[in-house]
Design an enzyme around this catalytic site. Sequence first.
Site, PDB file in Angstrom:
ATOM      1  N   HIS A 275     -14.209 -26.284 -14.506  1.00 48.30           N
ATOM      2  CA  HIS A 275     -13.350 -26.805 -15.565  1.00 48.30           C
ATOM      3  C   HIS A 275     -13.725 -26.283 -16.859  1.00 48.30           C
ATOM      4  O   HIS A 275     -14.926 -26.075 -17.152  1.00 48.30           O
ATOM      5  CB  HIS A 275     -13.337 -28.482 -15.429  1.00 48.30           C
ATOM      6  CG  HIS A 275     -14.513 -29.051 -15.818  1.00 48.30           C
ATOM      7  ND1 HIS A 275     -15.208 -29.223 -17.116  1.00 48.30           N
ATOM      8  CD2 HIS A 275     -15.390 -29.563 -15.306  1.00 48.30           C
ATOM      9  CE1 HIS A 275     -16.009 -29.920 -17.220  1.00 48.30           C
ATOM     10  NE2 HIS A 275     -16.431 -30.248 -15.957  1.00 48.30           N
ATOM     11  N   ASP A 287     -22.057 -27.978 -18.021  1.00 48.48           N
ATOM     12  CA  ASP A 287     -20.921 -28.710 -17.547  1.00 48.48           C
ATOM     13  C   ASP A 287     -19.972 -28.251 -18.773  1.00 48.48           C
ATOM     14  O   ASP A 287     -19.584 -28.947 -19.611  1.00 48.48           O
ATOM     15  CB  ASP A 287     -21.328 -30.196 -17.995  1.00 48.48           C
ATOM     16  CG  ASP A 287     -20.404 -31.252 -17.443  1.00 48.48           C
ATOM     17  OD1 ASP A 287     -19.429 -30.698 -16.952  1.00 48.48           O
ATOM     18  OD2 ASP A 287     -20.307 -32.239 -17.972  1.00 48.48           O
ATOM     19  N   GLU A 321     -10.618 -32.134 -17.712  1.00 53.00           N
ATOM     20  CA  GLU A 321     -11.518 -32.741 -16.695  1.00 53.00           C
ATOM     21  C   GLU A 321     -12.484 -33.864 -17.101  1.00 53.00           C
ATOM     22  O   GLU A 321     -12.429 -35.074 -16.536  1.00 53.00           O
ATOM     23  CB  GLU A 321     -12.607 -31.885 -15.887  1.00 53.00           C
ATOM     24  CG  GLU A 321     -13.269 -32.460 -14.590  1.00 53.00           C
ATOM     25  CD  GLU A 321     -14.582 -33.244 -15.038  1.00 53.00           C
ATOM     26  OE1 GLU A 321     -15.187 -33.930 -14.202  1.00 53.00           O
ATOM     27  OE2 GLU A 321     -14.921 -33.234 -16.227  1.00 53.00           O
ATOM     28  N   GLU A 322     -12.920 -33.757 -18.231  1.00 53.65           N
ATOM     29  CA  GLU A 322     -13.703 -34.833 -18.941  1.00 53.65           C
ATOM     30  C   GLU A 322     -13.212 -35.901 -19.404  1.00 53.65           C
ATOM     31  O   GLU A 322     -13.935 -37.110 -19.220  1.00 53.65           O
ATOM     32  CB  GLU A 322     -14.423 -34.118 -20.273  1.00 53.65           C
ATOM     33  CG  GLU A 322     -15.386 -32.994 -20.040  1.00 53.65           C
ATOM     34  CD  GLU A 322     -16.647 -33.308 -19.162  1.00 53.65           C
ATOM     35  OE1 GLU A 322     -16.675 -34.643 -18.836  1.00 53.65           O
ATOM     36  OE2 GLU A 322     -17.541 -32.460 -18.739  1.00 53.65           O
ATOM     37  N   ASP A 349     -19.287 -28.063 -10.386  1.00 52.54           N
ATOM     38  CA  ASP A 349     -19.416 -28.782 -11.406  1.00 52.54           C
ATOM     39  C   ASP A 349     -20.738 -29.460 -11.326  1.00 52.54           C
ATOM     40  O   ASP A 349     -20.691 -30.807 -11.751  1.00 52.54           O
ATOM     41  CB  ASP A 349     -18.320 -29.690 -11.604  1.00 52.54           C
ATOM     42  CG  ASP A 349     -18.439 -30.440 -12.944  1.00 52.54           C
ATOM     43  OD1 ASP A 349     -18.932 -30.016 -13.734  1.00 52.54           O
ATOM     44  OD2 ASP A 349     -17.455 -31.483 -13.043  1.00 52.54           O
ATOM     45  N   HIS A 419     -23.583 -33.936 -21.207  1.00 51.19           N
ATOM     46  CA  HIS A 419     -22.851 -34.394 -22.348  1.00 51.19           C
ATOM     47  C   HIS A 419     -23.541 -34.668 -23.653  1.00 51.19           C
ATOM     48  O   HIS A 419     -23.463 -35.631 -24.384  1.00 51.19           O
ATOM     49  CB  HIS A 419     -22.443 -35.947 -21.751  1.00 51.19           C
ATOM     50  CG  HIS A 419     -21.126 -35.724 -20.577  1.00 51.19           C
ATOM     51  ND1 HIS A 419     -20.722 -36.853 -20.153  1.00 51.19           N
ATOM     52  CD2 HIS A 419     -20.658 -34.715 -19.750  1.00 51.19           C
ATOM     53  CE1 HIS A 419     -19.803 -36.464 -19.165  1.00 51.19           C
ATOM     54  NE2 HIS A 419     -19.870 -34.999 -19.003  1.00 51.19           N
TER      55      HIS A 419
END
Length: 451
Positions: A275, A287, A321-322, A349, A419
Amino acid sequence: MRALAALLLILAAPAAPAAERISHNGSGTGGLPPAARIFARARASSQEIWERLAYLCDAFGPRLAGSTNLDGALHWAADSLRRDGFAVRLEPVKVPVWVRGEESAELIRPARRPLALLGLGGTVGTPPGGIEADVLVVRSFEDLEAKKARAKGKVVLFDVPYTDYGATGRYRWDGPSAAARAGAVACLIRSVASASLRTPHTGSTEYAADAPRIPSAALSVEDSAMLGRWAERGETPRVKLVLGAKELPEADSANLVADFPGREKPGEIVLISGHADSWDVGAGAHDDGAGVVAAWEALRILKALNLRPRRTVRLVLWTNEENGTRGAKAYAKEHAAELPRHAAAIEFDSGGYAPRGFSVAASTAAFARVKALATELQPFGAGTISDGSHGTDIKPLAAAGVPGLSLDTADERYFDYHHSPADTPDKVAPRDLADDAAALAAMAYALADAR
């Protein structure tokens, strides 16, 4: 189910010898089987592959859905893939737009000091002047239930140490609504992080329909633990929170799609993907910049080695995606007619660490056949096949019967950076990223070339 049946027919057949599987491509490097050639090629280009990841992160930075950063990254990738000789299309997707705004947090008493926090993705903002309130520290949902009579008008803090993403992530997803039901005016969680240098970690929260939407944020591990210690001493911490978050109208984005056409059955597809979006902090290196670059490189490797399988290998770089999975849903809808011809879908991922193998969500027979196909990956440490779940973006494809695979990595440190502002390319080793690309290329080739 037609896609599953098609793959079962593919996977039920005995494996062709390696020499037969590559005979149409010539002897290449001394008749080496595809996996050996693929890994050799990837490792020889490891620094080049890593430089592409570094450029993605440095040039475009955080890439939340609806941002100009994500739009720029998708167009850069599309232009680069066209220069690599692939036909590329950007398939339009409407995405939600959430912006963080200015944020701050301060401990007012028993001591006065700033706190490190990040608003949770999708949170509502505080009133312009912020919220000042006492903190109720709880250690679990059960602890909140026991103390809920004390929660009204408070900021509820879930000070829950990290164990694993599923168990600890619940407090990010469900904590704000649980706190709101108890009468809290805001919710804080200890960052869902396996390690921290006072760096908070964000990620989506999920407001429930039966609870008020209250401002919600993640504190750094260290600051959350400090508030917990004050509570253990019998003190009641008091904090002031300012969250400037808001939602804007939906924006245009896109999934990037590029095909490496099959030589015999170009209408049948093996999909590989990562992604393109990330959270709005850090640079999204693990990520999922690593997934983007490794899947992209997998396609380049097959083309460079002239390893053209029977079926088409399709690259998809997903959007959103997030915080919404709009890209995944849009692809499944746009390609509904051809989903029965998707033999498999692979998502990467899990961070740019050394590959260990694949988790497979498929029938027992398909699982066994994928395990057999992975034999060539074992010398490279990437041949472990486990029974697992499909990735987030390929979930709609799995719902339509497409077997799903996810690349597994040695990701023990993934949630150190996940994140957070620390998710930068220096955390990714070039050799590991090259091996990820090779593992994706080898598995995609094996599935797409199986008789």
